[in-house]
Design a protein around this motif. Structure first.
Motif, PDB file in Angstrom:
ATOM      1  N   GLY A   1       0.605  15.634  -7.095  1.00 15.84           N
ATOM      2  CA  GLY A   1       1.756  15.443  -7.964  1.00 15.84           C
ATOM      3  C   GLY A   1       2.174  13.990  -8.018  1.00 15.84           C
ATOM      4  N   SER A   2       3.274  13.762  -8.682  1.00 17.70           N
ATOM      5  CA  SER A   2       3.796  12.409  -8.850  1.00 17.70           C
ATOM      6  C   SER A   2       4.916  12.155  -7.860  1.00 17.70           C
ATOM      7  CB  SER A   2       4.327  12.222 -10.273  1.00 17.70           C
ATOM      8  OG  SER A   2       3.273  12.299 -11.204  1.00 17.70           O
ATOM      9  N   TYR A   3       4.902  10.960  -7.303  1.00 22.62           N
ATOM     10  CA  TYR A   3       5.903  10.578  -6.306  1.00 22.62           C
ATOM     11  C   TYR A   3       6.418   9.174  -6.614  1.00 22.62           C
ATOM     12  CZ  TYR A   3       4.027  14.406  -3.510  1.00 22.62           C
ATOM     13  OH  TYR A   3       3.629  15.630  -3.070  1.00 22.62           O
ATOM     14  N   ARG A   4       7.529   8.852  -5.938  1.00 18.97           N
ATOM     15  CA  ARG A   4       8.077   7.514  -6.068  1.00 18.97           C
ATOM     16  C   ARG A   4       8.615   7.103  -4.705  1.00 18.97           C
ATOM     17  NH1 ARG A   4      13.463   6.017  -7.513  1.00 18.97           N
ATOM     18  NH2 ARG A   4      13.927   8.189  -7.921  1.00 18.97           N
ATOM     19  N   LEU A   5       8.153   5.958  -4.232  1.00 20.26           N
ATOM     20  CA  LEU A   5       8.727   5.379  -3.019  1.00 20.26           C
ATOM     21  C   LEU A   5       9.854   4.446  -3.436  1.00 20.26           C
ATOM     22  CD1 LEU A   5       5.459   4.410  -1.121  1.00 20.26           C
ATOM     23  CD2 LEU A   5       7.133   6.116  -0.378  1.00 20.26           C
ATOM     24  N   HIS A   6      11.009   4.619  -2.806  1.00 21.32           N
ATOM     25  CA  HIS A   6      12.116   3.684  -3.040  1.00 21.32           C
ATOM     26  C   HIS A   6      12.387   2.946  -1.738  1.00 21.32           C
ATOM     27  CE1 HIS A   6      15.739   2.000  -4.786  1.00 21.32           C
ATOM     28  NE2 HIS A   6      16.326   2.237  -3.635  1.00 21.32           N
ATOM     29  N   TRP A   7      12.300   1.634  -1.795  1.00 22.75           N
ATOM     30  CA  TRP A   7      12.566   0.844  -0.582  1.00 22.75           C
ATOM     31  C   TRP A   7      13.802  -0.018  -0.793  1.00 22.75           C
ATOM     32  CZ3 TRP A   7      12.750  -4.312  -1.392  1.00 22.75           C
ATOM     33  CH2 TRP A   7      12.090  -4.815  -2.514  1.00 22.75           C
TER      34      TRP A   7
ATOM     35  N   THR B   1       0.875  -1.168   0.000  1.00 24.97           N
ATOM     36  CA  THR B   1       0.000   0.000   0.000  1.00 24.97           C
ATOM     37  C   THR B   1       0.914   1.220   0.000  1.00 24.97           C
ATOM     38  OG1 THR B   1      -1.613  -1.181   1.351  1.00 24.97           O
ATOM     39  CG2 THR B   1      -1.858   1.196   1.198  1.00 24.97           C
ATOM     40  N   PRO B   2       0.876   2.097  -0.976  1.00 17.86           N
ATOM     41  CA  PRO B   2      -0.001   2.010  -2.141  1.00 17.86           C
ATOM     42  C   PRO B   2       0.462   0.924  -3.116  1.00 17.86           C
ATOM     43  CG  PRO B   2       1.544   3.813  -2.415  1.00 17.86           C
ATOM     44  CD  PRO B   2       1.781   3.258  -1.036  1.00 17.86           C
ATOM     45  N   ARG B   3      -0.460   0.489  -3.960  1.00 18.42           N
ATOM     46  CA  ARG B   3      -0.099  -0.371  -5.084  1.00 18.42           C
ATOM     47  C   ARG B   3       0.713   0.459  -6.078  1.00 18.42           C
ATOM     48  NH1 ARG B   3      -0.907  -5.516  -4.435  1.00 18.42           N
ATOM     49  NH2 ARG B   3      -1.205  -5.790  -6.668  1.00 18.42           N
TER      50      ARG B   3
ATOM     51  N   ILE C   1      -3.413   5.994  -7.414  1.00 12.47           N
ATOM     52  CA  ILE C   1      -3.745   7.404  -7.279  1.00 12.47           C
ATOM     53  C   ILE C   1      -4.421   7.572  -5.927  1.00 12.47           C
ATOM     54  CG2 ILE C   1      -5.100   9.322  -8.204  1.00 12.47           C
ATOM     55  CD1 ILE C   1      -4.817   7.989 -10.962  1.00 12.47           C
ATOM     56  N   VAL C   2      -3.841   8.402  -5.075  1.00 10.90           N
ATOM     57  CA  VAL C   2      -4.387   8.611  -3.743  1.00 10.90           C
ATOM     58  C   VAL C   2      -4.793  10.073  -3.616  1.00 10.90           C
ATOM     59  CG1 VAL C   2      -2.945   6.758  -2.799  1.00 10.90           C
ATOM     60  CG2 VAL C   2      -2.146   9.117  -2.694  1.00 10.90           C
ATOM     61  N   SER C   3      -5.614  10.370  -2.585  1.00 10.56           N
ATOM     62  CA  SER C   3      -6.147  11.729  -2.505  1.00 10.56           C
ATOM     63  C   SER C   3      -5.753  12.467  -1.229  1.00 10.56           C
ATOM     64  CB  SER C   3      -7.670  11.698  -2.628  1.00 10.56           C
ATOM     65  OG  SER C   3      -8.218  10.906  -1.595  1.00 10.56           O
TER      66      SER C   3
ATOM     67  N   HIS D   1      21.118 -10.891   1.257  1.00  8.94           N
ATOM     68  CA  HIS D   1      21.025 -10.126   0.014  1.00  8.94           C
ATOM     69  C   HIS D   1      20.182  -8.880   0.210  1.00  8.94           C
ATOM     70  CE1 HIS D   1      22.026 -13.898  -2.545  1.00  8.94           C
ATOM     71  NE2 HIS D   1      23.091 -13.291  -2.098  1.00  8.94           N
ATOM     72  N   ILE D   2      20.627  -7.808  -0.437  1.00  5.27           N
ATOM     73  CA  ILE D   2      19.857  -6.572  -0.433  1.00  5.27           C
ATOM     74  C   ILE D   2      18.838  -6.625  -1.566  1.00  5.27           C
ATOM     75  CG2 ILE D   2      20.007  -4.091  -0.871  1.00  5.27           C
ATOM     76  CD1 ILE D   2      22.771  -4.206   0.511  1.00  5.27           C
ATOM     77  N   SER D   3      17.602  -6.347  -1.233  1.00  3.65           N
ATOM     78  CA  SER D   3      16.551  -6.203  -2.246  1.00  3.65           C
ATOM     79  C   SER D   3      16.134  -4.747  -2.271  1.00  3.65           C
ATOM     80  CB  SER D   3      15.316  -7.033  -1.910  1.00  3.65           C
ATOM     81  OG  SER D   3      15.642  -8.376  -1.762  1.00  3.65           O
ATOM     82  N   GLN D   4      15.778  -4.246  -3.438  1.00  5.97           N
ATOM     83  CA  GLN D   4      15.261  -2.889  -3.507  1.00  5.97           C
ATOM     84  C   GLN D   4      14.280  -2.770  -4.657  1.00  5.97           C
ATOM     85  OE1 GLN D   4      18.291   0.054  -4.567  1.00  5.97           O
ATOM     86  NE2 GLN D   4      19.673  -1.646  -5.003  1.00  5.97           N
ATOM     87  N   GLY D   5      13.462  -1.739  -4.569  1.00  7.23           N
ATOM     88  CA  GLY D   5      12.478  -1.532  -5.614  1.00  7.23           C
ATOM     89  C   GLY D   5      11.816  -0.179  -5.469  1.00  7.23           C
ATOM     90  N   ASP D   6      10.961   0.134  -6.426  1.00 11.19           N
ATOM     91  CA  ASP D   6      10.289   1.426  -6.466  1.00 11.19           C
ATOM     92  C   ASP D   6       8.791   1.242  -6.605  1.00 11.19           C
ATOM     93  OD1 ASP D   6      12.484   3.610  -6.736  1.00 11.19           O
ATOM     94  OD2 ASP D   6      13.119   1.963  -8.033  1.00 11.19           O
ATOM     95  N   ILE D   7       8.046   2.120  -5.947  1.00 10.68           N
ATOM     96  CA  ILE D   7       6.593   2.132  -6.064  1.00 10.68           C
ATOM     97  C   ILE D   7       6.188   3.554  -6.454  1.00 10.68           C
ATOM     98  CG2 ILE D   7       4.399   1.771  -4.874  1.00 10.68           C
ATOM     99  CD1 ILE D   7       5.946  -0.041  -2.892  1.00 10.68           C
ATOM    100  N   PRO D   8       5.879   3.761  -7.732  1.00  8.51           N
ATOM    101  CA  PRO D   8       5.410   5.089  -8.133  1.00  8.51           C
ATOM    102  C   PRO D   8       3.937   5.266  -7.768  1.00  8.51           C
ATOM    103  CG  PRO D   8       5.625   3.676 -10.064  1.00  8.51           C
ATOM    104  CD  PRO D   8       5.989   2.840  -8.873  1.00  8.51           C
ATOM    105  N   PHE D   9       3.559   6.475  -7.380  1.00 17.54           N
ATOM    106  CA  PHE D   9       2.144   6.756  -7.140  1.00 17.54           C
ATOM    107  C   PHE D   9       1.899   8.235  -7.383  1.00 17.54           C
ATOM    108  CE2 PHE D   9       2.131   9.019  -3.049  1.00 17.54           C
ATOM    109  CZ  PHE D   9       3.402   8.745  -2.573  1.00 17.54           C
ATOM    110  N   ARG D  10       0.623   8.603  -7.396  1.00 20.71           N
ATOM    111  CA  ARG D  10       0.245   9.978  -7.683  1.00 20.71           C
ATOM    112  C   ARG D  10      -0.753  10.465  -6.646  1.00 20.71           C
ATOM    113  NH1 ARG D  10      -2.344  12.970 -11.725  1.00 20.71           N
ATOM    114  NH2 ARG D  10      -3.697  11.272 -12.404  1.00 20.71           N
ATOM    115  N   VAL D  11      -0.610  11.714  -6.254  1.00 20.92           N
ATOM    116  CA  VAL D  11      -1.592  12.347  -5.384  1.00 20.92           C
ATOM    117  C   VAL D  11      -2.440  13.265  -6.250  1.00 20.92           C
ATOM    118  CG1 VAL D  11      -1.956  13.880  -3.417  1.00 20.92           C
ATOM    119  CG2 VAL D  11      -0.042  12.252  -3.392  1.00 20.92           C
ATOM    120  N   ASP D  12      -3.751  13.055  -6.191  1.00 17.22           N
ATOM    121  CA  ASP D  12      -4.676  13.808  -7.033  1.00 17.22           C
ATOM    122  C   ASP D  12      -5.883  14.176  -6.180  1.00 17.22           C
ATOM    123  OD1 ASP D  12      -5.797  15.004  -9.186  1.00 17.22           O
ATOM    124  OD2 ASP D  12      -6.080  13.180 -10.366  1.00 17.22           O
ATOM    125  N   ARG D  13      -6.273  15.464  -6.178  1.00 20.85           N
ATOM    126  CA  ARG D  13      -7.500  15.850  -5.469  1.00 20.85           C
ATOM    127  C   ARG D  13      -8.002  17.189  -5.961  1.00 20.85           C
ATOM    128  NH1 ARG D  13      -3.755  15.914  -0.971  1.00 20.85           N
ATOM    129  NH2 ARG D  13      -2.846  17.983  -0.815  1.00 20.85           N
TER     130      ARG D  13
END
Ligand SMILES: [Cu+2]
Length: 118
Positions: free
Chosen positions: A92-98, A30-32, A36-38, A106-118
């Motif tokens: 706006g547009s955001y990106r979560l990097h974990w 969460t978020p997927r 798009i979140v508000s 082992h190190i794992s990493q990835g990105d979750i892009p999401f958008r805030v819209d309201r």
């Protein structure tokens, strides 16, 4: 997939052989991705297929200007989960990097892009 990542993944499979100490893979979040979140605040949950080392993990939020903010991790999260909270979100547009460390070292990493819209 870069060569280093491919080699790392192959090494991981060879070392673990499908055993209990597996490389951390995201089961859901969460978020997927591309959600798009508000709200101005966002509760972040990233669940993995195995226990992770939260002490050697981080979540960073990249905003529109490209500046990264490290989000404090919620220490009450279960052993297979990273939890954090983003606040003061403008549209706006955001990106979560974990990034996290799995039990196989082992190190794992990835990105979750999401958008805030309201
Ligand atoms: Cu691994």
């Amino acid at each position: 997939m870069g060569l280093f990542r491919l080699v790392s993944l192959v090494a991981c499979l060879a070392l673990t052989g499908g055993g209990a100490e597996a490389h951390a893979i995201v089961l859901n979040s969460t978020p997927r991705p591309d959600a798009i979140v508000s709200g101005r605040e966002l509760a972040i949950e990233i669940r993995f297929n195995s226990r992770i080392d939260a002490g050697r993990s981080h979540i960073k939020l990249f905003g529109r200007e490209g500046a990264a903010v490290s989000l404090p991790l919620d220490e009450s999260a279960s052993e297979d989960m990273l939890k954090a909270r983003a606040t003061g979100l403008a549209p706006g547009s955001y990106r979560l990097h974990w990034q996290t460390l799995s039990p196989d070292g082992h190190i794992s990493q990835g990105d979750i892009p999401f958008r805030v819209d309201r």
